[in-house]
Design a protein around this motif. Structure first.
Motif, PDB file in Angstrom:
ATOM      1  N   ASP A 183       0.721  -1.352   0.069  1.00  0.00           N
ATOM      2  CA  ASP A 183      -0.071  -0.006  -0.024  1.00  0.00           C
ATOM      3  C   ASP A 183       0.775   1.197  -0.049  1.00  0.00           C
ATOM      4  O   ASP A 183       0.621   2.146  -0.755  1.00  0.00           O
ATOM      5  CB  ASP A 183      -0.812  -0.112   1.134  1.00  0.00           C
ATOM      6  N   LEU A 184       1.964   1.236   0.687  1.00  0.00           N
ATOM      7  CA  LEU A 184       2.798   2.595   0.748  1.00  0.00           C
ATOM      8  C   LEU A 184       3.550   2.625  -0.534  1.00  0.00           C
ATOM      9  O   LEU A 184       3.727   3.892  -0.883  1.00  0.00           O
ATOM     10  CB  LEU A 184       3.879   2.307   2.119  1.00  0.00           C
TER      11      LEU A 184
ATOM     12  N   ALA B 119       9.845   3.159  -0.110  1.00  0.00           N
ATOM     13  CA  ALA B 119       9.187   2.213   0.700  1.00  0.00           C
ATOM     14  C   ALA B 119       9.924   0.765   0.559  1.00  0.00           C
ATOM     15  O   ALA B 119       9.835   0.273  -0.767  1.00  0.00           O
ATOM     16  CB  ALA B 119       7.939   2.284   0.760  1.00  0.00           C
ATOM     17  N   ASP B 120      10.174   0.002   1.266  1.00  0.00           N
ATOM     18  CA  ASP B 120      10.618  -1.376   1.130  1.00  0.00           C
ATOM     19  C   ASP B 120      10.259  -2.299   2.271  1.00  0.00           C
ATOM     20  O   ASP B 120       9.684  -1.621   3.257  1.00  0.00           O
ATOM     21  CB  ASP B 120      12.339  -1.747   0.749  1.00  0.00           C
TER      22      ASP B 120
ATOM     23  N   VAL C 195      10.737   2.909   5.583  1.00  0.00           N
ATOM     24  CA  VAL C 195       9.949   4.061   4.420  1.00  0.00           C
ATOM     25  C   VAL C 195      10.780   5.561   4.750  1.00  0.00           C
ATOM     26  O   VAL C 195      11.332   5.748   5.764  1.00  0.00           O
ATOM     27  CB  VAL C 195       8.665   4.111   4.839  1.00  0.00           C
ATOM     28  N   LYS C 196      10.689   6.227   3.585  1.00  0.00           N
ATOM     29  CA  LYS C 196      11.432   7.402   3.722  1.00  0.00           C
ATOM     30  C   LYS C 196      10.535   8.586   3.322  1.00  0.00           C
ATOM     31  O   LYS C 196       9.936   8.550   2.447  1.00  0.00           O
ATOM     32  CB  LYS C 196      12.757   7.542   2.847  1.00  0.00           C
TER      33      LYS C 196
ATOM     34  N   SER D 127       0.107   3.361  12.260  1.00  0.00           N
ATOM     35  CA  SER D 127      -0.784   3.663  11.320  1.00  0.00           C
ATOM     36  C   SER D 127      -0.182   4.554  10.377  1.00  0.00           C
ATOM     37  O   SER D 127       0.661   5.387  10.345  1.00  0.00           O
ATOM     38  CB  SER D 127      -2.178   3.984  11.703  1.00  0.00           C
ATOM     39  N   PHE D 128      -0.914   4.729   9.105  1.00  0.00           N
ATOM     40  CA  PHE D 128      -0.789   5.935   8.148  1.00  0.00           C
ATOM     41  C   PHE D 128      -1.969   6.468   7.858  1.00  0.00           C
ATOM     42  O   PHE D 128      -3.125   5.830   7.730  1.00  0.00           O
ATOM     43  CB  PHE D 128       0.420   5.539   7.342  1.00  0.00           C
ATOM     44  N   VAL D 129      -1.757   7.605   7.279  1.00  0.00           N
ATOM     45  CA  VAL D 129      -3.041   8.270   6.856  1.00  0.00           C
ATOM     46  C   VAL D 129      -2.720   9.049   5.332  1.00  0.00           C
ATOM     47  O   VAL D 129      -1.537   9.487   5.288  1.00  0.00           O
ATOM     48  CB  VAL D 129      -3.471   9.589   7.724  1.00  0.00           C
TER      49      VAL D 129
END
Length: 105
Positions: free
Chosen positions: A14-15, A44-45, A49-50, A99-101
């Motif tokens: 998803d990222l 992202a891996d 993530v960066k 989590s992420f938004v």
């Protein structure tokens, strides 16, 4: 390698689809970092993530113009201008993401 699949959900996939977009990522850490990080996702891996969390300031003029005349060493092309910053990149371990938004559209 971090366990990134949660009940069939693959966080990293998803990222990766959001690279180039602005996201907020919340971590399992405390203090200021527990408040999350907002920036443009650039990498992202399975491990990290960066995010670009602050864009650096551009030069105010191109070199060789009257605002940046050539001079003897040491050459200071932006003398007299306030230093604002070089920018920043935040690296977050995938295993610490709570989590992420993202934008809905």
């Amino acid at each position: 390698m971090a366990d990134v699949a949660y009940g069939g959900y693959d966080l990293v996939s998803d990222l990766k689809c959001l690279i180039g977009q602005t996201v907020s990522i919340y971590t399992t850490s405390g203090g200021c970092s527990g408040s999350g990080f907002t920036g443009v996702l650039i990498y992202a891996d399975d491990c990290v993530v960066k995010l670009i969390t602050r864009i650096g300031t551009p030069p105010s003029c191109s070199l060789g113009t009257t605002c940046c005349p050539p001079g003897p060493a040491p050459y200071r092309p932006y003398a007299g201008e306030p230093f604002v910053g070089l920018g920043s990149v935040t690296v977050i371990p995938v295993s610490k993401i709570a989590s992420f938004v993202k934008n809905a559209i």
